[in-house]
Scaffold this motif. Sequence first.
Motif, mmCIF file in Angstrom:
data_model
loop_
_atom_site.group_PDB
_atom_site.id
_atom_site.type_symbol
_atom_site.label_atom_id
_atom_site.label_comp_id
_atom_site.label_asym_id
_atom_site.label_seq_id
_atom_site.Cartn_x
_atom_site.Cartn_y
_atom_site.Cartn_z
ATOM 1 N N GLN A 184 0.817 -1.211 0.000
ATOM 2 C CA GLN A 184 0.000 0.000 0.000
ATOM 3 C C GLN A 184 0.854 1.267 0.000
ATOM 4 N N GLU A 185 0.269 2.351 -0.509
ATOM 5 C CA GLU A 185 0.980 3.616 -0.677
ATOM 6 C C GLU A 185 1.444 4.202 0.651
ATOM 7 N N LYS A 242 5.826 -1.184 -9.260
ATOM 8 C CA LYS A 242 5.860 0.090 -9.976
ATOM 9 C C LYS A 242 6.929 1.019 -9.395
ATOM 10 N N MET A 243 7.052 1.027 -8.056
ATOM 11 C CA MET A 243 8.072 1.862 -7.435
ATOM 12 C C MET A 243 9.465 1.469 -7.913
ATOM 13 N N ARG A 299 10.199 5.209 0.192
ATOM 14 C CA ARG A 299 10.919 6.099 -0.729
ATOM 15 C C ARG A 299 11.899 6.989 0.036
ATOM 16 N N GLN A 359 5.330 5.314 0.667
ATOM 17 C CA GLN A 359 5.707 6.711 0.863
ATOM 18 C C GLN A 359 6.914 6.836 1.791
ATOM 19 N N PRO A 391 -2.438 -2.779 -3.677
ATOM 20 C CA PRO A 391 -1.410 -1.881 -4.221
ATOM 21 C C PRO A 391 -2.049 -0.769 -5.055
ATOM 22 N N THR A 392 -2.630 0.206 -4.384
ATOM 23 C CA THR A 392 -3.423 1.234 -5.071
ATOM 24 C C THR A 392 -2.594 2.083 -6.028
ATOM 25 N N THR A 393 -1.288 2.194 -5.787
ATOM 26 C CA THR A 393 -0.432 2.987 -6.683
ATOM 27 C C THR A 393 0.555 2.104 -7.447
ATOM 28 N N GLY A 394 0.258 0.825 -7.519
ATOM 29 C CA GLY A 394 1.122 -0.079 -8.272
ATOM 30 C C GLY A 394 2.048 -0.915 -7.429
ATOM 31 N N ASP A 428 9.989 2.665 -11.437
ATOM 32 C CA ASP A 428 10.204 4.118 -11.497
ATOM 33 C C ASP A 428 11.596 4.499 -11.028
#
Length: 317
Positions: free
Chosen positions: A189-190, A241-242, A197, A194, A234-237, A245
């Motif tokens: 989850q985001e 995805k992270m 990162r 967050q 995984p609402t933001t991928g 990116d």
Amino acid sequence: PQAGKSASCQGCPNQKLCASGATKAPDPAIAEIGEKLSTVKHKILVLSGKGGVGKSTFSAHLAHALASDNTKEIALLDVDICGPSIPRIMGLEGEQVHQSGSGWSPVYVDDNLAVMSIGFLLSSPDDAVIWRGPKKNGMIKQFLRDVDWGDLDYLIVDTPPGTSDEHLSIVQYLSSTQVDGAIIITTPQEVSLQDVRKEIRFCQKVKLPIIGVVENMSGFVCPKCKNTSQIFPPTTGGAEKMCADLKLPLLGKVPLDPRIARSCDEGKSFLSEVPDSPAAEVYQKIVKSEFVFRKRPTQMSIVQSVTRKGQNKSCVT
């Protein structure tokens, strides 16, 4: 440059010491630790900016997986000073550290798997460690310098969440050694990504190589029907995805399994208890990954120790 000279330094008992520049000298313990750990082939840090994502669980099972090869010598160091859960997870609660002529002797799970944690120094598992940063740093220094690790193939370092004192200390004290890098743990989850990162940014700032990312609690695989449910969507991928990116390797996705939690509470290796589970297969895949086993030269950033209010604290330059 303004240490000991600015208005905010007025009244500090160490004002003259800071102003003299003597505190800019490198900590002699760095060289001592470098010599002490010269017999350790691989050093891997397990990090995450988020708490509760399973760093200690992953560290413990990574150590178990590596130790399944009887020709390898493995050690697990717990530098989570305020929340040492490794003794419980490894089935070592109640064990004590003994002093020998060559330093502190770690506690052994198996002949080839050693463990060190502040949990072994507490009179009760319920005792709270209420320390400021400098005392935490001193304990981490002792773990690295004074423990008789011997010849090791892998030293796994389990860290607390965040990017603060313990993380700066471990980076500083290992700066004279060849560190393989960090494995970053996240959940899908985001809210977790967050903070993760931020941890990645920390590694980049201190020039700590990132071996890769592990997505923990990545779906729930029903042990009966084998269907997968997304408990943490995984609402933001998600980590996939992270990693795409940020151009980082995704080492694996470890699914949720209630048996992992039960094994940790009972102090048993989940990999031995349920070797054919989907989660155990992911762990074995990660251990066999070229990213984990590949030795990489590294040059970490210069980390200095500065004196503030009479105590040593670490800062990155």
